[in-house]
Design a protein around this motif. Structure first.
Motif, PDB file in Angstrom:
ATOM      1  N   VAL A  99       4.652  -5.038   2.863  1.00 51.41           N
ATOM      2  CA  VAL A  99       3.435  -5.060   1.868  1.00 51.41           C
ATOM      3  C   VAL A  99       2.766  -6.352   1.488  1.00 51.41           C
ATOM      4  CG1 VAL A  99       2.991  -4.282  -0.564  1.00 51.41           C
ATOM      5  CG2 VAL A  99       4.496  -2.979   0.997  1.00 51.41           C
ATOM      6  N   ALA A 100       3.582  -7.492   1.768  1.00 49.57           N
ATOM      7  CA  ALA A 100       2.828  -8.658   1.471  1.00 49.57           C
ATOM      8  C   ALA A 100       1.951  -9.070   2.626  1.00 49.57           C
ATOM      9  CB  ALA A 100       4.066  -9.828   1.484  1.00 49.57           C
ATOM     10  N   ARG A 101       2.327  -8.794   3.804  1.00 50.12           N
ATOM     11  CA  ARG A 101       1.244  -9.038   4.913  1.00 50.12           C
ATOM     12  C   ARG A 101       0.282  -7.977   4.806  1.00 50.12           C
ATOM     13  NH1 ARG A 101      -2.403  -8.861   7.428  1.00 50.12           N
ATOM     14  NH2 ARG A 101      -2.728  -9.235   9.607  1.00 50.12           N
ATOM     15  N   ALA A 102       0.419  -6.732   4.467  1.00 49.91           N
ATOM     16  CA  ALA A 102      -0.656  -5.787   4.321  1.00 49.91           C
ATOM     17  C   ALA A 102      -1.370  -6.074   3.373  1.00 49.91           C
ATOM     18  CB  ALA A 102       0.007  -4.294   4.030  1.00 49.91           C
ATOM     19  N   SER A 103      -1.234  -6.680   2.115  1.00 47.19           N
ATOM     20  CA  SER A 103      -2.176  -6.970   1.090  1.00 47.19           C
ATOM     21  C   SER A 103      -3.264  -8.005   1.384  1.00 47.19           C
ATOM     22  CB  SER A 103      -1.273  -7.749  -0.171  1.00 47.19           C
ATOM     23  OG  SER A 103      -0.977  -8.971   0.317  1.00 47.19           O
ATOM     24  N   VAL A 104      -3.097  -8.616   2.642  1.00 46.46           N
ATOM     25  CA  VAL A 104      -4.180  -9.558   2.953  1.00 46.46           C
ATOM     26  C   VAL A 104      -5.404  -8.727   3.656  1.00 46.46           C
ATOM     27  CG1 VAL A 104      -4.614 -11.268   4.492  1.00 46.46           C
ATOM     28  CG2 VAL A 104      -2.430 -11.463   3.741  1.00 46.46           C
ATOM     29  N   ASP A 105      -5.100  -7.491   3.952  1.00 51.94           N
ATOM     30  CA  ASP A 105      -6.194  -6.646   4.649  1.00 51.94           C
ATOM     31  C   ASP A 105      -6.944  -6.153   3.504  1.00 51.94           C
ATOM     32  OD1 ASP A 105      -5.165  -6.813   6.939  1.00 51.94           O
ATOM     33  OD2 ASP A 105      -4.612  -4.789   7.371  1.00 51.94           O
ATOM     34  N   PRO A 106      -8.368  -6.104   3.491  1.00 49.41           N
ATOM     35  CA  PRO A 106      -9.092  -5.742   2.437  1.00 49.41           C
ATOM     36  C   PRO A 106      -8.700  -4.012   2.232  1.00 49.41           C
ATOM     37  CG  PRO A 106     -10.216  -5.337   4.714  1.00 49.41           C
ATOM     38  CD  PRO A 106      -8.945  -6.261   4.832  1.00 49.41           C
ATOM     39  N   GLY A 107      -9.153  -3.908   0.744  1.00 53.18           N
ATOM     40  CA  GLY A 107      -9.203  -2.598   0.189  1.00 53.18           C
ATOM     41  C   GLY A 107      -8.113  -1.888   0.010  1.00 53.18           C
ATOM     42  N   PHE A 108      -7.326  -1.216   0.712  1.00 51.71           N
ATOM     43  CA  PHE A 108      -6.446  -0.070   0.100  1.00 51.71           C
ATOM     44  C   PHE A 108      -4.993  -0.589  -0.425  1.00 51.71           C
ATOM     45  CE2 PHE A 108      -9.631   2.204   2.251  1.00 51.71           C
ATOM     46  CZ  PHE A 108      -9.862   1.545   3.598  1.00 51.71           C
ATOM     47  N   ASN A 109      -5.006  -1.919  -0.846  1.00 58.69           N
ATOM     48  CA  ASN A 109      -3.906  -2.414  -1.387  1.00 58.69           C
ATOM     49  C   ASN A 109      -3.318  -1.817  -2.353  1.00 58.69           C
ATOM     50  OD1 ASN A 109      -5.683  -3.256  -3.072  1.00 58.69           O
ATOM     51  ND2 ASN A 109      -5.102  -5.527  -2.844  1.00 58.69           N
ATOM     52  N   GLY A 169     -13.938  -5.428   0.414  1.00 60.61           N
ATOM     53  CA  GLY A 169     -13.868  -6.767  -0.169  1.00 60.61           C
ATOM     54  C   GLY A 169     -13.927  -7.030  -1.728  1.00 60.61           C
ATOM     55  N   GLN A 170     -15.004  -6.024  -2.018  1.00 58.56           N
ATOM     56  CA  GLN A 170     -15.429  -6.070  -3.510  1.00 58.56           C
ATOM     57  C   GLN A 170     -14.484  -5.523  -4.357  1.00 58.56           C
ATOM     58  OE1 GLN A 170     -18.858  -3.607  -4.060  1.00 58.56           O
ATOM     59  NE2 GLN A 170     -18.973  -4.012  -6.506  1.00 58.56           N
ATOM     60  N   ALA A 171     -13.593  -4.441  -3.722  1.00 60.68           N
ATOM     61  CA  ALA A 171     -12.531  -3.604  -4.421  1.00 60.68           C
ATOM     62  C   ALA A 171     -11.438  -4.932  -4.558  1.00 60.68           C
ATOM     63  CB  ALA A 171     -12.042  -2.339  -3.757  1.00 60.68           C
ATOM     64  N   GLY A 172     -11.298  -5.470  -3.607  1.00 60.63           N
ATOM     65  CA  GLY A 172     -10.091  -6.607  -3.548  1.00 60.63           C
ATOM     66  C   GLY A 172     -10.261  -7.450  -4.888  1.00 60.63           C
ATOM     67  N   ASP A 173     -11.527  -7.828  -5.270  1.00 56.99           N
ATOM     68  CA  ASP A 173     -12.047  -8.793  -6.242  1.00 56.99           C
ATOM     69  C   ASP A 173     -12.294  -8.176  -7.408  1.00 56.99           C
ATOM     70  OD1 ASP A 173     -11.760 -10.726  -4.357  1.00 56.99           O
ATOM     71  OD2 ASP A 173     -13.931 -10.801  -3.990  1.00 56.99           O
ATOM     72  N   PHE A 211     -12.424   8.766   0.767  1.00 60.04           N
ATOM     73  CA  PHE A 211     -12.389   8.271  -0.440  1.00 60.04           C
ATOM     74  C   PHE A 211     -13.498   8.250  -1.236  1.00 60.04           C
ATOM     75  CE2 PHE A 211     -10.935   5.834   3.271  1.00 60.04           C
ATOM     76  CZ  PHE A 211      -9.589   5.337   2.949  1.00 60.04           C
ATOM     77  N   VAL A 212     -13.141   8.311  -2.573  1.00 62.67           N
ATOM     78  CA  VAL A 212     -14.439   8.319  -3.707  1.00 62.67           C
ATOM     79  C   VAL A 212     -14.354   6.741  -4.361  1.00 62.67           C
ATOM     80  CG1 VAL A 212     -14.940   9.435  -5.701  1.00 62.67           C
ATOM     81  CG2 VAL A 212     -14.150  10.889  -3.996  1.00 62.67           C
ATOM     82  N   LEU A 213     -15.147   6.173  -4.011  1.00 64.22           N
ATOM     83  CA  LEU A 213     -15.058   4.800  -4.636  1.00 64.22           C
ATOM     84  C   LEU A 213     -16.065   4.540  -5.841  1.00 64.22           C
ATOM     85  CD1 LEU A 213     -15.995   3.129  -0.949  1.00 64.22           C
ATOM     86  CD2 LEU A 213     -14.006   3.415  -2.184  1.00 64.22           C
ATOM     87  N   ASP A 214     -15.424   3.674  -6.642  1.00 66.73           N
ATOM     88  CA  ASP A 214     -16.265   3.635  -7.941  1.00 66.73           C
ATOM     89  C   ASP A 214     -17.588   2.920  -7.697  1.00 66.73           C
ATOM     90  OD1 ASP A 214     -16.436   3.038 -10.874  1.00 66.73           O
ATOM     91  OD2 ASP A 214     -16.022   1.014 -10.676  1.00 66.73           O
ATOM     92  N   GLU A 215     -18.707   3.397  -8.232  1.00 67.51           N
ATOM     93  CA  GLU A 215     -19.850   2.961  -8.067  1.00 67.51           C
ATOM     94  C   GLU A 215     -19.929   1.440  -8.056  1.00 67.51           C
ATOM     95  OE1 GLU A 215     -22.196   4.461  -6.624  1.00 67.51           O
ATOM     96  OE2 GLU A 215     -22.357   6.604  -7.245  1.00 67.51           O
ATOM     97  N   GLN A 216     -19.261   0.961  -9.286  1.00 71.34           N
ATOM     98  CA  GLN A 216     -19.534  -0.518  -9.581  1.00 71.34           C
ATOM     99  C   GLN A 216     -18.766  -1.476  -9.033  1.00 71.34           C
ATOM    100  OE1 GLN A 216     -19.197  -0.508 -13.945  1.00 71.34           O
ATOM    101  NE2 GLN A 216     -21.441  -0.348 -14.390  1.00 71.34           N
ATOM    102  N   THR A 217     -17.721  -1.076  -8.864  1.00 71.72           N
ATOM    103  CA  THR A 217     -16.645  -2.026  -8.229  1.00 71.72           C
ATOM    104  C   THR A 217     -16.102  -1.762  -6.712  1.00 71.72           C
ATOM    105  OG1 THR A 217     -14.449  -0.999  -9.025  1.00 71.72           O
ATOM    106  CG2 THR A 217     -15.477  -2.322 -10.608  1.00 71.72           C
ATOM    107  N   GLY A 218     -16.196  -0.589  -6.480  1.00 71.25           N
ATOM    108  CA  GLY A 218     -16.004  -0.432  -4.958  1.00 71.25           C
ATOM    109  C   GLY A 218     -14.301  -0.031  -4.794  1.00 71.25           C
ATOM    110  N   THR A 219     -13.592   0.113  -6.176  1.00 70.46           N
ATOM    111  CA  THR A 219     -12.331   0.542  -6.035  1.00 70.46           C
ATOM    112  C   THR A 219     -12.228   1.894  -5.697  1.00 70.46           C
ATOM    113  OG1 THR A 219     -12.065  -0.896  -7.972  1.00 70.46           O
ATOM    114  CG2 THR A 219     -10.269   0.581  -7.523  1.00 70.46           C
TER     115      THR A 219
END
Lengths: 170, 131, 305
Positions: free
Chosen positions: B111-121, C26-30, C133-141
């Motif tokens: 999971v630590a490695r996977a967390s670097v990939d964008p998004g679905f973390n 990328g946006q969702a991660g932030d 996926f259903v993404l939040d309009e504002q944050t992309g989550t």
């Protein structure tokens, strides 16, 4: 699992289902000796019944026999199974090397078993058939001879009752 | 209108597609049904994790069935022992001592490695929590 | 932040096949938010479900569960439990990209969203639904995630409930952090660089062996190559199942992941990941197959490495 077309031999039933039937019986009775007697009785009935068995839903047929044997047993003994500490768990405590995790797990399964024994029989058999034996709602309906909707409601209420029983205990 | 016993059917994969998506959209907006789903799923999980009780031998192995397995096992053991003698003693001695694996650490490292990939973390985090 | 660098590089090049999704993710991660998340996974032996509390800020996600509190993100994994804090850090060498076998559709016309708001992104593979996926309009989550098996049946479903953007402080209760354990690069011996359509992105030293991290950009798994004598961390107690006509696998499901343990002629493997069942089948066929101990092979390795 036996296919629905072929009629299995009694030996096949015993070797394929013996362990599952025994576990079903053990979880319903909470007692090794009762489970053993019950499983023996089921295999006897299967042996007698196989001659007249026509290919169809084998699982439904087998679990109907198992379940009827259990109900007959309960009626015969005229007593409610008691919620004592299951003997399997006592023997595990005595023989296992006893690291803390094993003990915690054993205690938990004893609590789940005790909670299970506190459920009314219809709910107990429904959740055991579903979660321990792994039958589908349709197969349970055939075994218990009630509509699928009833099975669904019994499983759900059984699980909620189990949760209540466990919360009362912990 | 709450989901009631449909929740168990949902959990057990016993709902058809239409009923399932109805249940999903109801769950998204109903805290009561979510906590009930959590309760039944916990009960179901506990029942499924009960240890499998080992039946007395006569129940699974009727006396009139011939057992081929132990005999085959003995031959194999013999062959393995002979092989060990041929290739050297070192392999026969501690071959059966188990090396413990910490599954937690393995999952966490994934999971630590996977967390670097964008998004679905967020789902990845879930993988650690529900070990 | 490596992730940000990788994403910027892809965006600037303008050649990313699915720039929208990359941006969203990328946006969702932030994004900063708090939520409760329900995850249900339908494995072969029934469904497993879990609800947990989630908080995300500064690229880190915090989840409090019965086994402790975890903060995860950007290659770091911090676990706070009764006995203290564990802190693991990894620095991947490869950038993220998405397998070109996936097609993306944003807001497909014939799909009614489960949630009242949000943008729907559908991922298909060879014309069949793979994920939605259903993404939040504002944050992309991703507010709702559905992952499908190859036969079109739902494999995993997760939904964010009580989703509240902003107002999160993921690292707040992680005081007195110890020095992280770093994981160095390492190579496995019998693990191929491609399995199914997944590629090995990088590999690391792991407890008792080597970890090879595979991804297709959408799903990911790790293969741990360990000693044949490994006890599988309890996984070997799981029933022996047949996968793709081959027996000898021990498999368990949690809501978020599938784990498989098997022994080959001279080693043992643990696979952990979020990939759907049909992908898992294809992947296992390309990895070393289960087998009985091979004393000659072991002797060979012992003598010649």
């Amino acid at each position: 699992m036996a296919s629905s077309e072929a009629v299995p031999t009694w030996e096949q039933v015993a070797s394929d289902y013996g362990r599952t039937i025994y576990n079903f019986a053990y979880r319903l009775t909470g007692n090794r000796d009762d489970a053993s007697d019950l499983a023996q009785e089921v295999l006897l009935r299967v042996r007698r019944g196989l001659a007249g068995y026509r290919p169809g839903s084998f699982e439904g047929w087998l679990w109907r026999i198992t379940r009827n044997a259990f109900l007959d047993d309960v009626r015969k003994k005229q007593r409610r199974p008691t919620a004592e500490l299951p003997d399997e768990d006592r023997s595990t405590i005595a023989t296992a090397p006893a690291p803390e995790e094993v003990l915690a797990e054993t205690r938990l399964s004893a609590e789940v078993q005790a909670a299970l024994l506190s459920l009314p029989i219809e709910f107990r058999e429904a959740v055991v058939m579903c979660d321990v034996v792994g039958l589908s709602y349709q197969e349970i309906a055939e075994a218990v001879e009630v509509p699928v909707g009833t099975v669904r409601s019994r499983i759900h209420r059984g699980r909620l009752l189990l949760r209540d029983a466990l919360e009362g205990r912990v | 209108m709450h989901l009631g016993d449909s929740l168990s059917a949902f959990l057990d994969g016993e709902l058809d597609t239409g009923a399932r998506s109805d249940a999903e959209s109801h769950l998204a907006s109903c805290p009561l049904c979510r906590s009930e789903l959590e309760a039944v799923s916990e009960s179901s999980r506990m029942l499924k994790s009960l240890p499998v009780a080992e039946p007395p031998a006569h129940l699974v192995a009727p006396s009139n069935v011939r057992h081929l397995r132990p005999r085959r096992g003995r031959i194999l053991v013999g062959a393995a022992a002979a092989a060990a003698l041929i290739v050297g003693v070192g392999f026969g001695v501690n071959a059966d001592r188990a090396v413990p694996l910490q599954l937690d650490e393995v999952v966490e490292q994934h999971v630590a490695r996977a967390s670097v990939d964008p998004g679905f973390n967020v789902l990845q985090v879930q993988a650690v929590v529900d070990r | 932040m490596i992730l940000a660098v990788a994403l910027t590089a892809i965006s600037l090049l303008g050649t990313a096949p699915h720039a929208d999704l990359v941006d969203d993710m990328g946006q969702a991660g932030d994004a900063e938010f708090t939520a409760r998340q329900l995850v249900v996974c339908w494995g072969d032996d029934g469904a497993v479900a879990r609800v947990s509390d989630i908080e995300q800020s500064d690229g880190m996600t915090r989840v409090a569960g019965p086994d402790g509190t975890f903060v995860i993100g950007d290659g770091k994994m911090i676990e706070q439990y009764a006995g203290g804090i564990r802190y693991l850090e990894m620095s991947p060498t490869s950038a993220w990209r998405l397998w070109d076998g996936y097609q993306m559709t944003t807001d497909p016309p014939d799909v009614a969203s489960v949630l009242s708001s949000g943008r729907t992104v559908e991922v298909t593979e060879g014309g069949r639904i793979r994920a939605r996926f259903v993404l939040d309009e504002q944050t992309g989550t991703p507010l709702s995630t559905q992952v499908y098996d190859g036969d079109g049946s739902l494999y995993r479903y997760s939904v964010m409930m009580e989703f509240r953007p902003g107002d999160a402080d993921a690292m707040s209760d992680m005081d007195d952090m110890p020095d992280p354990e770093y994981r160095a690069a390492a190579s496995a011996i019998d693990v191929p660089s491609v399995a199914g359509h997944y590629w090995a992105a990088d590999s690391y030293a792991a407890p008792g062996g080597v970890q090879v991290f595979f991804t297709d950009g959408l799903f990911r798994f790790s293969v741990f190559e360990v000693s044949r004598k490994s006890d599988g961390g309890g996984l070997s107690d799981a029933p022996d199942v047949e996968i793709a006509g081959q027996s000898g696998y021990h498999r368990t499901y949690t809501p978020g992941a599938v784990s498989v343990f098997w022994r080959t002629a001279d080693r043992a493997y643990v696979l952990v990941g979020d990939l759907p069942p049909d992908h898992l089948e294809a992947v296992l066929q390309d990895l070393p197959e289960p087998g009985r101990p091979n004393i000659l092979k072991r002797a060979w390795r012992w003598a010649f490495g």
